[in-house]
Motif scaffolding. Structure first.
Motif, PDB file in Angstrom:
ATOM      1  N   ARG A  70      -8.489  -6.038  -3.237  1.00 42.56           N
ATOM      2  CA  ARG A  70      -8.562  -4.581  -3.310  1.00 42.56           C
ATOM      3  C   ARG A  70      -7.342  -3.994  -2.616  1.00 42.56           C
ATOM      4  NH1 ARG A  70     -13.621  -2.753  -0.676  1.00 42.56           N
ATOM      5  NH2 ARG A  70     -12.545  -2.328   1.284  1.00 42.56           N
ATOM      6  N   PHE A  71      -6.721  -3.017  -3.254  1.00 43.05           N
ATOM      7  CA  PHE A  71      -5.623  -2.280  -2.639  1.00 43.05           C
ATOM      8  C   PHE A  71      -6.212  -1.020  -2.022  1.00 43.05           C
ATOM      9  CE2 PHE A  71      -3.445  -5.061  -5.565  1.00 43.05           C
ATOM     10  CZ  PHE A  71      -2.301  -5.422  -4.874  1.00 43.05           C
ATOM     11  N   GLY A  72      -6.480  -1.102  -0.726  1.00 40.74           N
ATOM     12  CA  GLY A  72      -7.198  -0.029  -0.049  1.00 40.74           C
ATOM     13  C   GLY A  72      -6.293   1.045   0.513  1.00 40.74           C
ATOM     14  N   ALA A  73      -6.867   2.233   0.681  1.00 42.43           N
ATOM     15  CA  ALA A  73      -6.137   3.365   1.240  1.00 42.43           C
ATOM     16  C   ALA A  73      -6.033   3.250   2.758  1.00 42.43           C
ATOM     17  CB  ALA A  73      -6.845   4.668   0.868  1.00 42.43           C
ATOM     18  N   ALA A  74      -4.974   3.817   3.302  1.00 41.36           N
ATOM     19  CA  ALA A  74      -4.751   3.789   4.750  1.00 41.36           C
ATOM     20  C   ALA A  74      -5.895   4.487   5.475  1.00 41.36           C
ATOM     21  CB  ALA A  74      -3.421   4.448   5.084  1.00 41.36           C
ATOM     22  N   ASN A  75      -6.190   3.964   6.664  1.00 36.94           N
ATOM     23  CA  ASN A  75      -7.311   4.486   7.439  1.00 36.94           C
ATOM     24  C   ASN A  75      -7.111   4.078   8.890  1.00 36.94           C
ATOM     25  OD1 ASN A  75      -9.778   5.806   7.797  1.00 36.94           O
ATOM     26  ND2 ASN A  75     -10.943   3.916   7.548  1.00 36.94           N
ATOM     27  N   LYS A  76      -7.697   4.817   9.822  1.00 45.42           N
ATOM     28  CA  LYS A  76      -7.652   4.401  11.216  1.00 45.42           C
ATOM     29  C   LYS A  76      -8.464   3.125  11.387  1.00 45.42           C
ATOM     30  CE  LYS A  76      -6.977   8.938  13.354  1.00 45.42           C
ATOM     31  NZ  LYS A  76      -7.530   9.931  14.306  1.00 45.42           N
ATOM     32  N   GLY A  77      -8.049   2.286  12.308  1.00 45.57           N
ATOM     33  CA  GLY A  77      -8.779   1.055  12.541  1.00 45.57           C
ATOM     34  C   GLY A  77      -8.391  -0.039  11.559  1.00 45.57           C
ATOM     35  N   MET A  78      -9.238  -1.071  11.454  1.00 47.87           N
ATOM     36  CA  MET A  78      -8.917  -2.249  10.651  1.00 47.87           C
ATOM     37  C   MET A  78      -9.381  -2.133   9.206  1.00 47.87           C
ATOM     38  SD  MET A  78      -9.837  -5.189  13.472  1.00 47.87           S
ATOM     39  CE  MET A  78      -9.358  -6.552  12.414  1.00 47.87           C
ATOM     40  N   GLN A  79     -10.377  -1.303   8.933  1.00 44.49           N
ATOM     41  CA  GLN A  79     -10.908  -1.191   7.575  1.00 44.49           C
ATOM     42  C   GLN A  79     -10.128  -0.146   6.777  1.00 44.49           C
ATOM     43  OE1 GLN A  79     -13.433  -1.125  10.299  1.00 44.49           O
ATOM     44  NE2 GLN A  79     -13.151  -3.325  10.033  1.00 44.49           N
ATOM     45  N   ASP A  80     -10.024  -0.369   5.466  1.00 42.58           N
ATOM     46  CA  ASP A  80      -9.376   0.629   4.625  1.00 42.58           C
ATOM     47  C   ASP A  80     -10.368   1.746   4.280  1.00 42.58           C
ATOM     48  OD1 ASP A  80     -10.920  -0.082   2.296  1.00 42.58           O
ATOM     49  OD2 ASP A  80      -9.543  -1.737   1.887  1.00 42.58           O
ATOM     50  N   ALA A  81      -9.877   2.723   3.548  1.00 39.04           N
ATOM     51  CA  ALA A  81     -10.717   3.868   3.179  1.00 39.04           C
ATOM     52  C   ALA A  81     -11.152   3.785   1.722  1.00 39.04           C
ATOM     53  CB  ALA A  81      -9.968   5.175   3.441  1.00 39.04           C
ATOM     54  N   GLY A  82     -11.200   2.558   1.175  1.00 40.80           N
ATOM     55  CA  GLY A  82     -11.632   2.386  -0.205  1.00 40.80           C
ATOM     56  C   GLY A  82     -10.464   2.209  -1.154  1.00 40.80           C
ATOM     57  N   GLU A  83     -10.771   1.953  -2.391  1.00 36.30           N
ATOM     58  CA  GLU A  83      -9.765   1.684  -3.427  1.00 36.30           C
ATOM     59  C   GLU A  83      -8.732   2.804  -3.498  1.00 36.30           C
ATOM     60  OE1 GLU A  83      -8.322  -0.960  -6.377  1.00 36.30           O
ATOM     61  OE2 GLU A  83     -10.151  -1.182  -5.199  1.00 36.30           O
ATOM     62  N   HIS A  84      -7.467   2.395  -3.654  1.00 32.70           N
ATOM     63  CA  HIS A  84      -6.361   3.348  -3.685  1.00 32.70           C
ATOM     64  C   HIS A  84      -5.490   3.030  -4.892  1.00 32.70           C
ATOM     65  CE1 HIS A  84      -3.956   6.453  -1.855  1.00 32.70           C
ATOM     66  NE2 HIS A  84      -2.888   5.671  -1.693  1.00 32.70           N
ATOM     67  N   LYS A  85      -5.107   4.040  -5.678  1.00 26.42           N
ATOM     68  CA  LYS A  85      -4.328   3.809  -6.899  1.00 26.42           C
ATOM     69  C   LYS A  85      -3.049   4.632  -6.933  1.00 26.42           C
ATOM     70  CE  LYS A  85      -6.619   0.710  -9.281  1.00 26.42           C
ATOM     71  NZ  LYS A  85      -5.963  -0.579  -9.631  1.00 26.42           N
ATOM     72  N   GLU A  86      -2.589   5.080  -5.760  1.00 24.96           N
ATOM     73  CA  GLU A  86      -1.354   5.849  -5.717  1.00 24.96           C
ATOM     74  C   GLU A  86      -0.181   4.977  -6.183  1.00 24.96           C
ATOM     75  OE1 GLU A  86       0.554   9.486  -5.067  1.00 24.96           O
ATOM     76  OE2 GLU A  86      -1.587   8.980  -4.918  1.00 24.96           O
ATOM     77  N   LEU A  87       0.708   5.546  -6.971  1.00 32.00           N
ATOM     78  CA  LEU A  87       1.849   4.789  -7.455  1.00 32.00           C
ATOM     79  C   LEU A  87       2.793   4.434  -6.310  1.00 32.00           C
ATOM     80  CD1 LEU A  87       2.706   6.669 -10.771  1.00 32.00           C
ATOM     81  CD2 LEU A  87       1.381   4.572 -10.467  1.00 32.00           C
ATOM     82  N   VAL A  88       3.395   3.260  -6.423  1.00 29.49           N
ATOM     83  CA  VAL A  88       4.336   2.774  -5.427  1.00 29.49           C
ATOM     84  C   VAL A  88       5.746   2.989  -5.951  1.00 29.49           C
ATOM     85  CG1 VAL A  88       5.104   0.760  -4.108  1.00 29.49           C
ATOM     86  CG2 VAL A  88       2.677   1.041  -4.664  1.00 29.49           C
ATOM     87  N   ILE A  89       6.577   3.678  -5.170  1.00 21.79           N
ATOM     88  CA  ILE A  89       7.950   3.943  -5.588  1.00 21.79           C
ATOM     89  C   ILE A  89       8.856   2.854  -5.011  1.00 21.79           C
ATOM     90  CG2 ILE A  89       9.812   5.644  -5.630  1.00 21.79           C
ATOM     91  CD1 ILE A  89       7.204   6.528  -6.994  1.00 21.79           C
ATOM     92  N   VAL A  90       9.519   2.130  -5.881  1.00 17.95           N
ATOM     93  CA  VAL A  90      10.429   1.073  -5.450  1.00 17.95           C
ATOM     94  C   VAL A  90      11.784   1.281  -6.097  1.00 17.95           C
ATOM     95  CG1 VAL A  90       8.581  -0.608  -5.119  1.00 17.95           C
ATOM     96  CG2 VAL A  90       9.705  -0.454  -7.337  1.00 17.95           C
ATOM     97  N   SER A  91      12.801   0.614  -5.546  1.00 19.77           N
ATOM     98  CA  SER A  91      14.157   0.716  -6.093  1.00 19.77           C
ATOM     99  C   SER A  91      14.290  -0.205  -7.298  1.00 19.77           C
ATOM    100  CB  SER A  91      15.186   0.361  -5.014  1.00 19.77           C
ATOM    101  OG  SER A  91      15.107   1.250  -3.942  1.00 19.77           O
ATOM    102  N   ASN A  92      13.747   0.249  -8.393  1.00 14.74           N
ATOM    103  CA  ASN A  92      13.726  -0.541  -9.612  1.00 14.74           C
ATOM    104  C   ASN A  92      13.881   0.430 -10.770  1.00 14.74           C
ATOM    105  OD1 ASN A  92      11.984  -1.454 -12.023  1.00 14.74           O
ATOM    106  ND2 ASN A  92      12.320  -3.375 -10.918  1.00 14.74           N
ATOM    107  N   GLU A  93      14.872   0.213 -11.623  1.00 17.12           N
ATOM    108  CA  GLU A  93      15.156   1.169 -12.686  1.00 17.12           C
ATOM    109  C   GLU A  93      13.952   1.420 -13.584  1.00 17.12           C
ATOM    110  OE1 GLU A  93      18.542  -0.028 -14.884  1.00 17.12           O
ATOM    111  OE2 GLU A  93      19.923   0.121 -13.174  1.00 17.12           O
ATOM    112  N   LEU A  94      13.226   0.340 -13.941  1.00 10.16           N
ATOM    113  CA  LEU A  94      12.065   0.491 -14.808  1.00 10.16           C
ATOM    114  C   LEU A  94      10.975   1.295 -14.111  1.00 10.16           C
ATOM    115  CD1 LEU A  94      10.733  -0.242 -17.509  1.00 10.16           C
ATOM    116  CD2 LEU A  94       9.905  -2.354 -16.458  1.00 10.16           C
ATOM    117  N   ALA A  95      10.741   0.979 -12.825  1.00  9.93           N
ATOM    118  CA  ALA A  95       9.715   1.698 -12.070  1.00  9.93           C
ATOM    119  C   ALA A  95      10.075   3.166 -11.937  1.00  9.93           C
ATOM    120  CB  ALA A  95       9.541   1.067 -10.694  1.00  9.93           C
ATOM    121  N   GLU A  96      11.376   3.442 -11.683  1.00 15.79           N
ATOM    122  CA  GLU A  96      11.800   4.829 -11.512  1.00 15.79           C
ATOM    123  C   GLU A  96      11.643   5.615 -12.799  1.00 15.79           C
ATOM    124  OE1 GLU A  96      15.724   4.396 -10.025  1.00 15.79           O
ATOM    125  OE2 GLU A  96      15.084   3.978  -7.970  1.00 15.79           O
TER     126      GLU A  96
END
Length: 325
Positions: A70-96
């Motif tokens: 599971r790709f979890g959302a940021a949260n205080k402590g060790m546990q995540d805040a549940g499933e997260h689907k935000e796009l990841v921006i990377v230095s990649n022409e196709l991704a951009e």
């Protein structure tokens, strides 16, 4: 592809005491190996970055990289805040051009980048233990695990507070265990994973096969988890056991962890001693213990290494620890 899997390769129960021992073959992402290894009640042999050929690991990482369940959302402590689907921006022409990458795609991208660098090291002549380290975050582990006590592991890891990946592994282990049926063994019989072919994993007194042969084959197969292959032939067993140096030369290091998976029922598993009982039945008296027993719990249960109610093969090997006769 499923990121975690568990199957039972041997499951035994002592006829006299009802105490069970079970051996699993597991696969899971290496990212939770550290958490898994904190559980000392579990005997383990696992695939090794120093043993697996670089090209084999590169193929796995490029085509089916291990990743979190599971790709979890940021949260205080060790546990995540549940499933997260935000796009990841990377230095990649196709991704951009897409405006970003979904987390699974970004993880694949990172795996391929690491694999390219590992391959460059490999082509420059560096050892497996260098090249494969660069891609460990994307490796899937193969692990042989044996235990008489699973309760604490499942209590801690089959829980929403656990890392989602090790939680998924714990659920698979629990499922495999529940769906497995133990073979009943008498004192003198042996729990020997991989011996006898798939679905067997035990040796019985009077079966006509030498016990040492069965133990060697089992230890060899458990050791082979380090490079993800399996050859249960006697010829291969003798070759691997020779390299492990099991009790042959106590002045040289022994690699005895593969002998922690084989075990025979303790004649008397022990119960709490009650004042007034015959002292000869007192499980707290080491003079009454059979060979291989190492300690006794407060409730009187006899143990051998990290096994309860079973004598571990390792504890019968001379010099299995430094300075131990």
């Amino acid at each position: 592809m499923n990121q975690v899997s568990a199957k039972v390769v041997a499951h035994s129960k002592a006829k006299q005491t009802g105490k069970e021992i079970v051996t699993f073959e597991l696969e899971f992402p290496r990212i939770v190996l550290a958490e898994f290894n904190t559980h000392n009640a579990l005997s383990k042999n696992s695939s090794s970055s120093r043993a697996i050929p670089v090209n084999t690991m590169l193929d796995q990482v490029r085509n089916s990289p291990a990743m979190p369940v599971r790709f979890g959302a940021a949260n205080k402590g060790m546990q995540d805040a549940g499933e997260h689907k935000e796009l990841v921006i990377v230095s990649n022409e196709l991704a951009e051009s897409w405006g970003g990458m979904y987390p699974e795609d970004a993880w694949h991208y990172a795996a391929n980048q690491a694999a390219d660098l590992a391959q460059a090291f490999h082509e420059a002549g560096y050892a497996k233990q260098i090249c494969n380290r660069l891609i460990e975050a994307f490796q899937r582990m193969k692990v042989v695990m044996t235990a008489t006590e699973l309760v604490n592991f499942l209590w801690l890891r089959d829980h929403p507070a656990a890392d989602p990946t090790i939680e998924a592994l714990a659920k698979e282990i629990k499922r495999a265990y529940i769906n497995s049926e133990a073979v009943e063994l008498n004192v003198g019989d042996w729990h020997v994973p991989y011996f006898g072919g798939e679905g067997v994993g035990y040796w019985l007194k009077g079966c006509g096969i030498d016990l040492k042969e069965a133990l060697d084959i089992s230890a060899s197969c458990c050791a082979q988890a380090s490079y993800r292959k399996l050859d249960d032939s006697l010829e291969k067993a003798k070759s691997v056991v020779d390299r492990l140096n099991l009790g042959v030369n106590i002045n040289e290091p022994m690699h005895v962890s593969p002998t922690e998976h084989q075990a025979t029922p303790i004649e008397k598993a022990g119960t709490a001693w009650v004042e007034g009982e015959d002292f000869s039945n007192n499980p707290f008296d080491p003079e009454t213990w059979q060979e291989g027993i190492t300690h006794v719990k407060k409730n009187g249960t006899l143990c051998s290494g990290n096994l309860e109610g079973w004598v571990q093969y390792r504890k019968l090997i001379k010099g299995n620890c430094y300075g131990e006769e």
